[in-house]
Design a protein around this motif. Structure first.
Motif, PDB file in Angstrom:
ATOM      1  N   ALA A 109     -20.913  40.199 -48.118  1.00  0.00           N
ATOM      2  CA  ALA A 109     -21.804  39.628 -47.110  1.00  0.00           C
ATOM      3  C   ALA A 109     -23.254  39.657 -47.576  1.00  0.00           C
ATOM      4  O   ALA A 109     -23.999  38.684 -47.405  1.00  0.00           O
ATOM      5  N   ASP A 110     -23.662  40.758 -48.187  1.00  0.00           N
ATOM      6  CA  ASP A 110     -25.036  40.861 -48.693  1.00  0.00           C
ATOM      7  C   ASP A 110     -25.279  39.831 -49.797  1.00  0.00           C
ATOM      8  O   ASP A 110     -26.340  39.192 -49.845  1.00  0.00           O
ATOM      9  N   THR A 111     -24.316  39.652 -50.680  1.00  0.00           N
ATOM     10  CA  THR A 111     -24.492  38.745 -51.806  1.00  0.00           C
ATOM     11  C   THR A 111     -24.621  37.298 -51.352  1.00  0.00           C
ATOM     12  O   THR A 111     -25.450  36.537 -51.868  1.00  0.00           O
ATOM     13  N   LEU A 112     -23.798  36.899 -50.374  1.00  0.00           N
ATOM     14  CA  LEU A 112     -23.819  35.515 -49.895  1.00  0.00           C
ATOM     15  C   LEU A 112     -24.809  35.297 -48.753  1.00  0.00           C
ATOM     16  O   LEU A 112     -25.010  34.150 -48.329  1.00  0.00           O
ATOM     17  N   GLY A 113     -25.399  36.367 -48.243  1.00  0.00           N
ATOM     18  CA  GLY A 113     -26.248  36.228 -47.065  1.00  0.00           C
ATOM     19  C   GLY A 113     -25.448  35.877 -45.830  1.00  0.00           C
ATOM     20  O   GLY A 113     -25.923  35.155 -44.940  1.00  0.00           O
ATOM     21  N   SER A 114     -24.222  36.385 -45.747  1.00  0.00           N
ATOM     22  CA  SER A 114     -23.309  36.042 -44.652  1.00  0.00           C
ATOM     23  C   SER A 114     -23.548  36.894 -43.419  1.00  0.00           C
ATOM     24  O   SER A 114     -24.091  38.004 -43.492  1.00  0.00           O
ATOM     25  N   GLY A 115     -23.074  36.384 -42.285  1.00  0.00           N
ATOM     26  CA  GLY A 115     -22.903  37.239 -41.138  1.00  0.00           C
ATOM     27  C   GLY A 115     -21.758  38.190 -41.413  1.00  0.00           C
ATOM     28  O   GLY A 115     -20.840  37.883 -42.176  1.00  0.00           O
ATOM     29  N   LEU A 116     -21.781  39.368 -40.785  1.00  0.00           N
ATOM     30  CA  LEU A 116     -20.759  40.383 -41.015  1.00  0.00           C
ATOM     31  C   LEU A 116     -20.138  40.817 -39.702  1.00  0.00           C
ATOM     32  O   LEU A 116     -20.845  41.227 -38.779  1.00  0.00           O
ATOM     33  N   LEU A 117     -18.832  40.694 -39.617  1.00  0.00           N
ATOM     34  CA  LEU A 117     -18.065  41.227 -38.494  1.00  0.00           C
ATOM     35  C   LEU A 117     -17.345  42.470 -38.988  1.00  0.00           C
ATOM     36  O   LEU A 117     -16.438  42.381 -39.824  1.00  0.00           O
ATOM     37  N   THR A 118     -17.764  43.635 -38.507  1.00  0.00           N
ATOM     38  CA  THR A 118     -17.145  44.907 -38.882  1.00  0.00           C
ATOM     39  C   THR A 118     -16.050  45.234 -37.881  1.00  0.00           C
ATOM     40  O   THR A 118     -16.274  45.209 -36.667  1.00  0.00           O
ATOM     41  N   VAL A 119     -14.865  45.535 -38.384  1.00  0.00           N
ATOM     42  CA  VAL A 119     -13.710  45.807 -37.537  1.00  0.00           C
ATOM     43  C   VAL A 119     -13.263  47.240 -37.774  1.00  0.00           C
ATOM     44  O   VAL A 119     -12.891  47.607 -38.897  1.00  0.00           O
ATOM     45  N   GLU A 120     -13.310  48.047 -36.723  1.00  0.00           N
ATOM     46  CA  GLU A 120     -12.854  49.440 -36.822  1.00  0.00           C
ATOM     47  C   GLU A 120     -11.333  49.460 -36.769  1.00  0.00           C
ATOM     48  O   GLU A 120     -10.732  48.973 -35.814  1.00  0.00           O
ATOM     49  N   GLY A 121     -10.720  50.016 -37.809  1.00  0.00           N
ATOM     50  CA  GLY A 121      -9.266  50.079 -37.806  1.00  0.00           C
ATOM     51  C   GLY A 121      -8.713  50.435 -39.158  1.00  0.00           C
ATOM     52  O   GLY A 121      -9.449  50.655 -40.124  1.00  0.00           O
TER      53      GLY A 121
END
Length: 514
Positions: free
Chosen positions: A467-479
């Motif tokens: 995500a950092d490399t592409l400048g993406s949005g990040l959806l973090t999923v706990e699991g």
């Protein structure tokens, strides 16, 4: 045989994904490729029809016989730099949109080399896909050299696959391979697959250029893409090569584009050890655990159970035996989702009684071993993709990598030492991927990375780095699961992904819990 639809989807992106992470010096094609020589390929029309004839495995036959599926073959250059030369055909499956259509959503399950056609059909049948399939044609493709595509990679006999010769280099660092084995592997792949020119054009960049031909033939000015696991690599490389052709891109279970093969494998092995430890802790808390009641001793107890299988396999069904490698593979594949940890416990409990039925069934299911004992060739396709992508290592470098891998995941140490060699050392083509890749991409619309905190095969830090490399949005999923989009059955995840694909709404530090 152990079968479950969600587990089958989860293990479509098998542990092979880490081995596809190369570090070569070949330059990337920046800013998109010149499409003029490919005009004839872009102008072709796909003759969609029934899908039954495209099945290459018993599992695919069950999936591709469903209603509402359309299949065709796409012609692409074998070598995109020589469009007048040999061609390849890719199997394509489409599930037409049910409502107001935006365009096509191309999907890839990872692996690499797992069947994308049946993956698309399976995703379309999951409850969480309704909003997506209303607005998009869902399109899956079998990567060049694999599945229903031709020519197809075929490197090893069924007997060699049964003996896990190939998995010796994938999972265990090639510790049993000699230099003669590596020569034989390269020669066998060329002879069984249609020649050196075929196996030399099976890398990720070749597939990404196929994807752009597919985009054009589908009539989409820009690509919508959902890639899982290794499929996140394809997405990132597509973003690097064709940024102007991207509309939306969801990358689920991301691979860090900054890591070469050594760092990537160590990261992945550490992820599997973390998941093994979490499984062992849950097992101890439940009581009557075959790994004992002290999670700190679980790795040692695991060794006591499985290491003897290297010399003395145990019975596992009619006329079958469970070997050391088969046992470890069974455990690894069932680590992919927390819901299947009890299956590991069941399999290890059977080992205490000198039986291996459950673990062998998981291993067979992951390899898609057929009822007649034959094997599909997707893992051989993965091997070829791996050899086209990754840098070559000397035996000393390969041994050093294996040492680091086993330090990161001691439960995978078979006690036989760390001497190893690169199974690709005699591959007839130089690696073409380059690492790091997809950095400093100009003109890329915002993409979305989905990363599960307890993902064993694509550790969370890899998704964050992507995500950092592409400048993406990040959806973090706990699991505790490998990947989360649609396959987890989680409305929080699936709604955020649907909102992004349909409206291009990029979440700001979004979080969900499985």
């Amino acid at each position: 045989m152990f079968r479950h639809p969600r587990l089958r989807l989860l293990i479509t992106s098998t542990v092979l994904l880490g081995l596809a992470a190369g570090c070569a010096t070949a330059p990337a094609t920046a800013g998109g490729a010149d499409s003029a020589p490919l005009d004839a390929f872009h102008a072709q029309e796909l003759a969609f029809g029934p899908c039954g004839g495209y099945a290459t495995t018993e599992g695919d036959a069950a999936v591709l016989g469903g209603d509402g599926l359309e299949c065709a073959r796409l012609t692409v250059p074998l070598d995109h730099d020589d469009p007048d030369g040999r061609t390849a055909e890719l199997g394509i499956l489409r599930v037409p949109a049910t409502g107001d259509r935006i365009g096509s959503l191309v999907v890839n399950p990872g692996g690499p080399a797992k069947p994308g056609m049946s993956y698309a059909a399976q995703l379309a049948a999951l409850p969480g896909s309704d909003r997506i399939t209303e607005r998009f044609d869902l399109v899956g493709f079998d990567m060049r050299g694999t599945g229903a595509s031709t020519p197809v990679v075929d490197c090893f006999t069924d007997a060699e696959r049964q003996d896990d010769l190939l998995m010796a280099t994938f999972l265990f660092g090639g510790e049993t391979w000699s230099e003669d084995d590596t020569r034989k592997a390269a020669r066998g792949c060329a002879e069984g697959s249609g020649g050196v020119d075929v196996i030399s054009h099976l890398g990720s960049r070749d597939t990404v250029r196929d994807m752009d031909v597919l985009r054009a033939v589908l009539g989409d000015d820009q690509l919508n893409f959902l890639g899982a696991s290794y499929g996140t690599r394809l997405g990132a490389v597509y973003a690097e090569m064709f940024p102007q052709n991207v509309r939306s891109m969801v990358l689920d279970g991301g691979m860090d584009p900054n890591l070469g093969i050594r760092d990537r494998m160590v990261q992945q092995y550490a992820g599997f050890q973390r998941s093994f430890d979490a499984m062992a802790t849950a097992c101890a808390a439940a009581g009557d655990c075959p790994l004992g009641d002290d999670p700190q001793q679980a790795t040692a107890r695991f060794h006591e159970l499985v290491r003897p299988l290297a010399e003395d396999p145990v019975p596992a069904g009619p006329d079958r035996e469970l070997t050391y490698r088969g046992a470890v593979e069974g455990v690894l594949f069932a680590l992919y989702q927390q819901d299947y940890w009890p299956v590991i416990v069941q399999g290890l409990t059977e080992l205490t009684a000198d039986r291996g039925d459950t673990l062998l069934a998981i291993r067979d299911g992951a390899h898609e071993r057929q009822s007649d004992g034959s094997y599909p060739t997707f893992i051989e396709g993965a091997f070829a993709i791996h050899c086209n992508d990754r840098e070559r290592l000397t035996p000393d470098q390969e041994t050093a990598m294996r040492q680091q891998m086993l330090q990161a995941a001691p439960f995978l140490d078979d006690g036989r030492g760390t001497a190893a060699r690169d199974g690709c050392e005699h591959w007839p083509a130089e690696p073409t991927l380059g690492s790091p890749y997809a950095t400093d991409v100009d003109g890329l619309p915002q993409t979305l990375v989905v990363s599960v905190t307890g993902d064993p095969a694509s550790p969370h830090e890899g998704g964050v780095a992507l995500a950092d490399t592409l400048g993406s949005g990040l959806l973090t999923v706990e699991g505790e699961q490998h990947g989360a989009v649609l396959v987890a059955g989680n409305s929080c995840v699936d709604d955020i992904v649907a909102d992004y694909l349909i409206d291009l709404t990029v979440p700001d530090d979004a979080r969900c819990t499985l």
